[in-house]
Write a protein that holds these residues in place. Structure first.
Motif, short mmCIF file in Angstrom:
data_model
loop_
_atom_site.label_atom_id
_atom_site.label_comp_id
_atom_site.label_asym_id
_atom_site.label_seq_id
_atom_site.Cartn_x
_atom_site.Cartn_y
_atom_site.Cartn_z
N VAL A 99 48.77 -39.41 140.12
CA VAL A 99 49.55 -39.17 141.33
C VAL A 99 48.88 -39.59 142.64
CG1 VAL A 99 50.79 -37.24 140.29
CG2 VAL A 99 48.64 -36.81 141.48
N TYR A 100 47.72 -40.24 142.57
CA TYR A 100 46.98 -40.53 143.80
C TYR A 100 47.33 -41.87 144.42
CZ TYR A 100 44.05 -36.56 142.42
OH TYR A 100 43.58 -35.32 142.06
N GLY A 101 48.19 -42.65 143.79
CA GLY A 101 48.63 -43.90 144.37
C GLY A 101 47.80 -45.09 143.92
N LYS A 102 48.39 -45.95 143.11
CA LYS A 102 47.68 -47.12 142.60
C LYS A 102 47.33 -48.11 143.71
CE LYS A 102 52.04 -49.47 141.41
NZ LYS A 102 51.96 -50.48 142.49
N GLY A 103 48.01 -48.00 144.85
CA GLY A 103 47.77 -48.92 145.96
C GLY A 103 47.05 -48.28 147.14
#
Length: 576
Positions: free
Chosen positions: A43-47
């Motif tokens: 949930v931490y953002g791949k980008g």
């Protein structure tokens, strides 16, 4: 490997069985040779770049460990994930997936849920079927990306070949949400807004994805009401569920179904979130091929240091590439031993956990009537005594006599306390400490620079044990009913204290702090000119007023020792 030597595909769609589309970033070798896959879902953002969103941690890592990942520009790194530049050069495909409702993936955000685990299962099977994949998928990541590994492994995806859950919980109730029955609200009320909601899909204030040139939280801009409707509230969910029910079980590993080969990496100083789950999964999981690594240091650094990188590569090379590198002959337990006031950590390999040469020793608590400081002794005191303390006031600290020889303490710890309260309940917060020449022995832990040796918790109304799972050195509470206290009545209370390691020199003293609130110590002032203050050095605190109302948990607690109430601390001494 530089970025021009790999193929990078961003926002690759992965269609779920219900039609929802998750988004993934794929990093793969330019020669397009089918390769094994290293996947993460979270949930931490791949980008979201590591160096931007987690700048304090990044700056410390770069300043204190300048040698880290020297073969990489580190421009593709995100928090708690493998560096594609390193792993693609080693012949792997790296796939990062945004969980449903987070980052670039739409849907309802529901952390650690059955739906999230099912999505992970689907993503693994999707990756295995791609032309650039060898058909073998491995998992490797820290914390959230470790917790989701235990959950998806319980579903047994056919193409999951190996995994490395690095510092992750496996029992939602006991490891991270309710310590001994007490709500861990401090972590979730801090972490969820800062690290999860900040990257929720549709959050117009999401971090910019520099690689896509768009928001990491997706193109949609949802209102606060829409965002709130599109996510669950873990603080409220945990508060409303004081007992270990199906909601927690859904968010916990089913150890009987975890059969994949794994390397479980535990941090000695990760109390409150890590490392209990790593130890429990290692001892309980059905896998026939499983290993346990125990390391010190800050939360993420050992994952990226040369030792950690070599460990991960050797393990995954063996199971994902079929390389005969001797890993299958490796002893199952790798320890990094801690010495007081030293940053050097001796390595030792063992065949079991707890260690085979463990000698369990009891240190008996003694309130020692007439003395201000209660003590501990190797023999049970004959005389019955007691000492009271305000549950929300100053704690009791029981101190052992100086050790007569060097001692190694490695393994699980437990305490049996006889106690009473002036109210219908009481919370016990136990902290294991050690001192040498009147100086406390502390280590840099996962989230603080002065971590004690270990901690444990128990709500007295949750004292009921599950006899089928309880071990002498690891009490296991069922948490299936609340048994209120009768004020003034003495109860036998067994407290689990999380595993630890320390090599104590002769003359050291072992201490057990018993409190009715979170552990605190004198800390330097946050601002110049302010006085020193008492602060909890961790973010895992327990102070929700609805979970801990003062009229119930703010009474006077009493500890009884000696005679018919032989309170004691059980320690794992290692005989060499």
């Amino acid at each position: 490997m530089t970025m021009d030597k790999m193929i990078i595909e961003r926002d690759v769609p992965i269609v779920m069985e219900d039609g929802l589309v998750l988004k993934a970033d794929v990093f793969r070798p330019k020669d397009e040779t089918p390769s094994p896959v290293i996947m993460t879902l979270g949930v931490y953002g791949k980008g979201v770049p590591y160096r931007d969103a987690f700048a304090p941690q990044w700056d410390v890592l770069m300043a204190t460990k300048p040698e880290v990942l020297q073969d990489s520009t580190k421009k593709l790194m995100v928090w708690e994930l493998v560096d594609p530049e390193i792993w693609v050069a080693w012949g792997y495909v790296c796939v990062r997936v945004d969980s449903r409702g987070s980052g670039r993936s739409p849907g309802k955000l529901d952390i650690f849920s059955k739906r999230e685990a099912k999505d992970y299962y689907n993503a693994i099977e999707w990756a295995a079927a791609q032309p650039w994949s060898s058909g073998k998928v491995g998992l490797n990541g820290i914390s959230y990306y470790a917790i989701t590994q235990w959950l998806v492994a319980s579903l047994q995806p056919p193409h999951l070949a190996a995994m490395i859950p690095w510092e992750g919980a496996s029992d939602a109730y006991r490891d991270m949400m309710r310590h001994g029955g007490i709500q861990n609200d401090g972590f979730f009320k801090w972490w969820y807004p800062k690290q999860v909601i900040a990257v929720q899909h549709g959050n117009p204030r999401g971090w910019q994805d520099p690689w896509l040139g768009e928001r990491s939280s997706g193109p949609a801009s949802l209102s606060e009401i829409e965002l709130e409707r599109n996510r669950t509230d873990p603080v409220s969910d945990i508060l409303s569920r004081p007992l270990d029910d199906e909601w927690y079980r859904e968010r916990s590993a089913d150890y009987s179904k975890v059969t994949v080969p794994f390397l479980s990496a535990a941090n000695w100083g990760g109390f409150g979130i890590h490392p209990r789950g790593n130890f429990e999964a290692f001892t309980q999981a059905a896998s026939k091929q499983k290993w346990l690594d125990c390391h010190p240091g800050r939360h993420e650094e050992w994952f990226y240091l040369d030792h950690g990188m070599a460990l991960q590569k050797r393990f995954l090379d063996h199971f994902l590439k079929g390389i005969d590198n001797g890993w299958d002959k490796e002893p199952p337990v790798l320890l990094h031993l801690r010495r007081p006031f030293s940053n050097e950590f001796e390595q030792r390999k063992e065949t079991s956990w707890p260690l085979q040469n463990t000698k369990w020793k009891k240190l008996y608590l003694d309130c020692v009537d007439g003395f201000a400081v209660p003590g501990m002794s190797w023999d049970p005191p004959c005389k019955w005594s007691k000492m009271s303390f305000a549950a929300l006031g100053r704690p009791l600290t029981f101190l052992s006599p100086p050790l007569e020889k060097d001692i190694e303490v490695t393994g699980p710890v437990a305490a049996k306390l006889f106690g009473s309260s002036t109210t219908t309940d009481m919370d016990l917060f136990l902290t294991l400490q050690a001192f040498h020449n009147d100086r406390e022995i502390v280590f840099e832990g996962a989230a603080d620079a002065n971590t004690p040796l270990s901690q444990g918790w128990l709500r007295a109304s949750h004292r009921k044990l599950d006899p089928s799972k309880t071990l002498p050195y690891r009490p296991y509470h069922s948490h299936d009913e609340i048994q209120p206290l009768q004020p003034g009545k003495v109860y036998e209370l067994d407290v689990e204290i999380w595993p630890t390691n320390i090599l104590l020199p002769k003359g050291s003293q072992i201490a057990l702090q018993v409190s009715g609130k979170d552990f605190e110590r004198m800390m330097p002032p946050r601002e110049a000119g302010n006085p020193w203050e008492m602060r909890n050095p961790t973010i895992c605190t327990h102070s929700h007023l609805q979970d801990r109302p003062k009229d119930t948990f703010g009474g006077e607690s009493t500890i009884f020792t000696g005679g018919e109430t032989p309170s004691f601390l059980l320690l794992p001494f290692i005989e060499n």
